[in-house]
Design a protein around this motif. Structure first.
Motif, PDB file in Angstrom:
ATOM      1  N   ALA A  13      31.597  51.265  21.730  1.00 13.89           N
ATOM      2  CA  ALA A  13      31.702  50.495  20.326  1.00 13.89           C
ATOM      3  C   ALA A  13      33.062  50.464  19.948  1.00 13.89           C
ATOM      4  O   ALA A  13      33.627  51.627  19.858  1.00 13.89           O
ATOM      5  CB  ALA A  13      30.806  51.199  19.487  1.00 13.89           C
ATOM      6  N   GLY A  14      33.559  49.473  19.459  1.00 12.40           N
ATOM      7  CA  GLY A  14      34.926  49.297  18.804  1.00 12.40           C
ATOM      8  C   GLY A  14      35.913  49.483  19.617  1.00 12.40           C
ATOM      9  O   GLY A  14      37.287  49.623  18.943  1.00 12.40           O
ATOM     10  N   LYS A  15      35.775  49.620  21.015  1.00 10.48           N
ATOM     11  CA  LYS A  15      36.971  49.754  21.587  1.00 10.48           C
ATOM     12  C   LYS A  15      37.558  48.558  22.550  1.00 10.48           C
ATOM     13  O   LYS A  15      36.558  47.487  22.898  1.00 10.48           O
ATOM     14  CB  LYS A  15      36.595  50.800  22.790  1.00 10.48           C
ATOM     15  N   ARG A  16      38.619  48.728  22.759  1.00 12.95           N
ATOM     16  CA  ARG A  16      39.263  47.641  23.685  1.00 12.95           C
ATOM     17  C   ARG A  16      39.044  47.917  25.296  1.00 12.95           C
ATOM     18  O   ARG A  16      39.597  48.979  25.459  1.00 12.95           O
ATOM     19  CB  ARG A  16      40.777  47.301  23.441  1.00 12.95           C
ATOM     20  N   VAL A  17      38.505  47.279  25.916  1.00 11.17           N
ATOM     21  CA  VAL A  17      37.956  47.415  27.258  1.00 11.17           C
ATOM     22  C   VAL A  17      38.356  46.609  28.337  1.00 11.17           C
ATOM     23  O   VAL A  17      38.484  45.366  28.247  1.00 11.17           O
ATOM     24  CB  VAL A  17      36.386  47.760  27.346  1.00 11.17           C
ATOM     25  N   ALA A  18      38.842  47.058  29.283  1.00  8.77           N
ATOM     26  CA  ALA A  18      39.314  46.245  30.423  1.00  8.77           C
ATOM     27  C   ALA A  18      38.140  46.626  31.490  1.00  8.77           C
ATOM     28  O   ALA A  18      37.999  47.527  31.867  1.00  8.77           O
ATOM     29  CB  ALA A  18      40.637  46.694  31.028  1.00  8.77           C
ATOM     30  N   VAL A  19      37.703  45.433  32.047  1.00 10.92           N
ATOM     31  CA  VAL A  19      36.808  45.584  33.433  1.00 10.92           C
ATOM     32  C   VAL A  19      37.912  45.121  34.637  1.00 10.92           C
ATOM     33  O   VAL A  19      38.229  43.888  34.493  1.00 10.92           O
ATOM     34  CB  VAL A  19      35.690  44.848  33.283  1.00 10.92           C
ATOM     35  N   ILE A  20      37.943  45.791  35.709  1.00 13.86           N
ATOM     36  CA  ILE A  20      38.665  45.380  36.854  1.00 13.86           C
ATOM     37  C   ILE A  20      37.632  45.135  37.849  1.00 13.86           C
ATOM     38  O   ILE A  20      36.955  45.913  38.295  1.00 13.86           O
ATOM     39  CB  ILE A  20      39.885  46.066  37.318  1.00 13.86           C
ATOM     40  N   GLY A  21      37.703  43.599  38.379  1.00 12.99           N
ATOM     41  CA  GLY A  21      36.725  43.520  39.442  1.00 12.99           C
ATOM     42  C   GLY A  21      35.675  42.471  38.996  1.00 12.99           C
ATOM     43  O   GLY A  21      35.355  42.407  37.565  1.00 12.99           O
ATOM     44  N   THR A  22      35.198  41.614  39.686  1.00  7.47           N
ATOM     45  CA  THR A  22      34.253  40.518  39.366  1.00  7.47           C
ATOM     46  C   THR A  22      32.967  40.455  40.519  1.00  7.47           C
ATOM     47  O   THR A  22      32.709  39.365  40.821  1.00  7.47           O
ATOM     48  CB  THR A  22      34.800  39.101  39.048  1.00  7.47           C
ATOM     49  N   GLY A  23      32.902  41.353  41.120  1.00 11.16           N
ATOM     50  CA  GLY A  23      31.821  41.593  42.030  1.00 11.16           C
ATOM     51  C   GLY A  23      30.405  41.894  41.358  1.00 11.16           C
ATOM     52  O   GLY A  23      30.562  41.768  40.141  1.00 11.16           O
ATOM     53  N   SER A  24      29.419  42.268  42.073  1.00 13.44           N
ATOM     54  CA  SER A  24      28.262  42.325  41.476  1.00 13.44           C
ATOM     55  C   SER A  24      27.997  43.580  40.211  1.00 13.44           C
ATOM     56  O   SER A  24      27.367  43.158  39.390  1.00 13.44           O
ATOM     57  CB  SER A  24      27.158  42.936  42.454  1.00 13.44           C
ATOM     58  N   SER A  25      28.600  44.515  40.560  1.00  8.76           N
ATOM     59  CA  SER A  25      28.754  45.604  39.633  1.00  8.76           C
ATOM     60  C   SER A  25      29.271  45.225  38.210  1.00  8.76           C
ATOM     61  O   SER A  25      28.771  45.421  37.188  1.00  8.76           O
ATOM     62  CB  SER A  25      29.406  46.757  39.991  1.00  8.76           C
ATOM     63  N   ALA A  26      30.339  44.237  38.481  1.00  3.92           N
ATOM     64  CA  ALA A  26      30.918  43.840  36.943  1.00  3.92           C
ATOM     65  C   ALA A  26      30.193  42.786  36.535  1.00  3.92           C
ATOM     66  O   ALA A  26      30.113  42.750  35.173  1.00  3.92           O
ATOM     67  CB  ALA A  26      32.423  43.235  37.576  1.00  3.92           C
TER      68      ALA A  26
END
Ligand code: NAP
Length: 894
Positions: free
Chosen positions: A189-202
């Motif tokens: 909550a309230g954080k700047r998040v990066a997600v690396i990857g766009t497979g099933s888990s992402a």
């Protein structure tokens, strides 16, 4: 667990004495749990060794937000115990990770499995001890283990891949891996998040992360196809199928291609109108079921680039409609791989998430990541400050789960890592040569990740445990595959991989996601049902391809390869065998013709070409029908005079239509298929004389027919190959026509039946020896059979046009075709041969059924073009005015 046993185990663990068991199992997920249950029932002692603190396997580790199964849960369940099936009710169509974990805990409790599992225990080394014929294991926690058999129930996606991005250690914020998510959750909550990857888990986690985070930046390297899950209660249609007849439902799953009970589609894409295709697609889209959309649209969606591209386009349309910003939508549309060749995903609000103001997509194809810094991520274009990085970057799949976990040393000190240095080698994906008593559940070389894992796991566990019990009962102590069997399986794997489009994508299926990993398709693509029947065949053929050994030199080895046929040939022959058809020769000529006509109605007609025109030409004894097949490009085109197959008795100028159409598309030439007269009404030499007369007339009337004047080419399959060969001899001896080349596909060339191929393939491959006897008897009296007009091998073969001769391994006519090719070559005729491994007499004529015949037809087409003086390269541009991405993939494929 009896107190005494607990005490004994604890004391072993404490004093370092090896724990003695029949079987050591690594892993306590779906596979490990069922193994322990089955081993116990078979009277074998076992220990489970599990790194985690409890059961669950992949469902223990993968606790990221949104983690769910994406095979419907009613299918993603154990089926070995009907009471278990009714004792548990899933709450949703696709259960969440916590619910699946609860289910596995429930199973462990119900069968009291935890008592045989050592948790928080990693195997640190496994070594085969030749002297005792046992595996010696050392562990990270407690006593070593001495086991007769060693089974890897380690799953396929259990070794997370390192990030491979510079600077990860410098990052000062929080770092998480989807595959190792903290058990007590993460507050974003309230954080700047990066997600690396766009497979099933992402794709599963991104919508939920976006709801919590102040801002989410998604770093995408390759867009993936994702389809709506439409989660909710289990769909009533599937539930009523299951509840209506549970046994039949489960059995259909076991025999299916993907481990989920859906029928095989038979209609190919080009047989459907645009509206029909869209209607099927929308139904699949609404179903929210991966296996449905991967298998139920049309028969060619997974095997043909054109059939696949239609699905891709329809999905891209959906993405475009779901994402408001056109640039983001375009970036999210996959365009570098066929649909299904890379694992597609099920999504809930994934595409819609990119419409949120707090979500940004970074397209790494345009701005690759340069490094991770203390405060965030630097791409080629900018710095992006973040508080949290989530790596959804996947796994060192399949081999990683086995090879990377610990050193495994087999017979003669061989290490599995070395043996697999060039990619995984196995027999059936279950065993490895040089590693006795070593088994893998859903290992590389088995359907595994291309199937419903629950079904594949049960099949593997049942097979392995049944073998171990049989081995013990027969007094053997060791089992190991032979080199021949393993090499044969690897060949079969390669043959299978040519059928589907998986080879056309860079994915974790091929090892492409791990830098430096040897690439090759790791899962078996031949389907769950066929695979099961192969495993069963190994047993019914006396443990084919296995060496069994025991005390006092006891040994048994029935060496060999279990599948020599091409995978689709095997399927077709099995299907024909299951129909229990009467022999064609018992039907009489009229009955046989009616049968063939009926049979041909069920096959794909062939893809669209240009014009098809019927006519008649003057034969030696009255008019003969012909059918002209023209390319869709403007002519005039070189002319190929074509003779159909059918043993001089069956077929007509239309009966090889799929082959003619296919060759027209591949050659860019015009085919004129001739309806020559048939036996027994018209016996020898009627067919031969008709063939020659037709070739002459067609050559003389090429321009009127719309073809190019000048030399013609001749081609034919089976008895038609015989007529083509004879036509070339007669043309040489009777003053024309000019023939530029001959294509003889599985031709009859001689009247003897004593070559080995007649014996080797006398029965079981559709064209039987007895059917050939019948054809010969109807067509030609014994006294005439050495006449070169029916046995061209007995004639003069010098001075013939260049030839391309195709023979098939499992064809009675194989050796006479080869003999004819060799005789012509010896006489100075330019000859090329295609000896088609694993094929049968009808392989090349069964276009769009025997997919593995396509490369052979490419080569035939190239030969015809060479004979005609055209560049051998068959360009698809001859058929299509533009080159689409699908066609670029096709070019790469061939
Ligand atoms: P994955 O499918 O391998 O996806 C990894 C993603 O990370 C890809 O988009 C990949 O891009 C990207 N990536 C990897 N290394 C990168 C790097 N150095 N820089 C930038 N991007 C990088 O892994 P996954 O999502 O964990 O899924 C693996 C498999 O697990 C799935 O295919 C599925 O079989 C299974 N799974 C199933 C479920 C389910 O049943 N619901 C859920 C999750 C996972 P590239 O494509 O360009 O390599």
């Amino acid at each position: 667990m009896p107190e005494a046993m607990v005490a004994a185990r604890e004391s072993n663990v404490a004093n370092g004495t090896a724990q003695q068991v029949d079987v050591a199992v690594v892993g306590a997920g779906f596979a490990g749990l069922y193994l322990l249950h089955r081993l116990r029932k078979a009277g074998l002692t076992a220990v489970g060794l599990e790194e985690a603190g409890d059961v669950g396997g992949t469902w223990y580790w993968n606790r990221y937000p949104g983690a769910r199964c994406d095979i419907q849960t009613i299918d993603y369940s154990y089926t070995f115990d009907p009471e278990l099936e009714t004792a548990w009710t899933w709450s949703e169509k696709y259960a969440t990770q916590p619910e699946i974990l609860r289910y596995l805990g429930f199973v462990a409790d119900r069968y009291d499995l935890r008592r045989d599992i050592r948790f928080k225990t990693k195997v640190t080394e496994a070594r085969w001890d030749e002297a005792t014929a046992r595996w010696q294991l050392t562990t990270s926690n407690g006593a070593p283990v001495s086991a007769r058999h060693y089974i890897m129930a380690t799953g396929c996606l259990s070794a997370p891949k390192p990030p491979e991005i510079d600077g990860v250690k410098d990052f000062k914020g929080e770092v998480y891996f989807t595959g190792r998510w903290p058990h007590d959750g993460v507050n974003l909550a309230g954080k700047r998040v990066a997600v690396i990857g766009t497979g099933s888990s992402a794709i599963q986690s991104i919508p939920l992360i976006a709801e919590q985070a102040a801002h989410l930046t998604v770093f995408q390297r390759t867009p993936n196809f994702a389809l709506p899950a439409h989660n909710g209660p289990a769909p009533s249609d599937r539930m009523s199928l299951l509840q209506g007849d549970r046994t039949a439902y489960r059995e259909q799953a076991r025999q299916s291609m993907a481990g989920v009970p859906y029928p095989q589609q038979t209609v190919v894409s080009w047989q459907l109108s645009d509206a029909e295709r869209r209607e099927r697609f929308e139904r699949a889209w609404a179903a929210g079921d991966l296996v449905h959309i991967l298998t139920q649209l049309w028969a060619d969606q997974a095997v043909d680039v054109d059939g696949n591209k239609i699905v891709q386009d329809l999905i891209r349309e959906k993405i475009r409609a779901a994402v408001s910003d056109p640039e983001t939508a375009a970036a999210l549309m996959p365009d570098d791989h066929p649909f299904g060749a890379k694992r597609p995903c099920l999504e809930t609000n994934y595409y819609a998430t990119f419409n949120r103001p707090n979500v940004t997509l970074v397209n790494l194809r345009q701005e690759p990541i340069k490094a991770i810094t203390a405060g965030g991520i630097t791409t080629a274009r900018r710095n992006i400050d973040v508080d949290v990085i989530v790596f959804a970057t996947g796994f060192d799949a399949m081999t990683g789960a086995i090879r990377a976990v610990h050193p495994i040393t087999g017979r003669g000190g061989k290490s599995l890592t070395d043996v697999w240095a060039q990619g995984p080698q196995s027999y059936l994906g279950l065993t490895v040569e040089g590693f006795p008593n070593f088994f893998m559940i859903t290992g590389p070389g088995s359907p595994s990740v291309l199937s419903n894992m629950a079904v594949s796991i049960e099949q593997h566990v049942d097979w392995v445990v049944d073998r171990l019990a049989a081995l013990r009962d027969a007094g053997f102590t060791a089992i190991e595959p032979t080199e021949t069997a393993q090499a044969g399986w690897n060949r079969h794997m390669a043959d299978c991989s040519m059928v589907t489009l998986h080879r056309l994508a860079n994915t974790w299926y091929t090892g492409a996601n791990v830098p430096g990993k040897v690439q090759g398709l790791m899962p078996y693509t031949g389907g769950v049902g066929p695979y099961r029947s192969i495993c069963d065949e190994v047993v019914s053929r006396g443990m084919l391809g296995f060496k069994l050994t025991g005390p006092d030199g006891a040994a048994q080895c029935n060496d060999g390869e279990v599948v020599k046929l091409q995978p689709d040939v095997r399927l077709v022959l099995n299907l024909l065998a299951s129909l229990n058809l009467p022999p064609i020769e018992s039907m009489g000529a009229i009955g046989a013709r009616a049968f063939v006509e009926e049979f041909n109605k069920g096959r794909p007609a062939g893809r669209p070409i240009g014009d098809i025109v019927d006519g008649t030409l003057p034969g030696p004894d009255g008019p003969l029908p012909y059918r002209v097949y023209k390319p869709s490009t403007s002519g005039p085109h070189p002319v190929v005079v074509y003779f159909h197959g059918g043993g001089w008795v069956l077929g007509d100028e239309q009966s090889d239509e799929p082959f003619c159409r296919d060759m027209v598309r591949r050659t860019g030439m015009m085919f004129v298929s001739v309806g020559y007269r048939h036996a027994p009404e018209h016996r020898f030499p009627a067919a031969a004389e008709d063939g020659y007369a037709a070739a002459r007339w067609i050559a003389e009337h090429a321009t009127e027919l719309g073809g190019k004047p000048g030399p013609v080419l001749v081609a034919g399959w089976s008895a038609g190959g015989n007529i083509a060969a004879v036509t070339c001899q007669l043309a040489r001896d009777r003053g024309g026509p000019d023939i530029a080349g001959q294509l003889l596909v599985c031709p009859v060339t001689d009247c003897t039946f004593d070559r080995p191929s007649y014996n080797d393939n006398a029965t079981g491959y559709f064209l039987t020896r007895s059917l050939m006897y019948w054809f010969w008897d109807l067509y030609c009296s014994p006294a005439d059979r050495t006449d070169p007009r029916v046995s061209p091998l007995r004639g003069k073969v010098a001075g013939l046009p260049p030839a391309y001769v195709v023979t098939c391994e499992f064809d009675p006519l194989r050796d006479e075709g080869i003999a004819y090719a060799e005789a012509m070559a010896a006489a100075g005729v330019p000859v090329e041969q295609l000896r088609a491994r694993g094929h049968f007499h009808s392989s090349f004529a069964m276009v769009d059924v025997i997919i593995t015949g396509a490369p052979g037809r490419v080569q035939m087409a190239q030969a015809l073009r060479r004979f005609a003086g055209l560049p051998p390269e068959v360009s698809r541009d001859d058929e299509h005015s533009h080159v689409s991405p699908g066609h670029r993939i096709a070019a790469a494929a061939s």
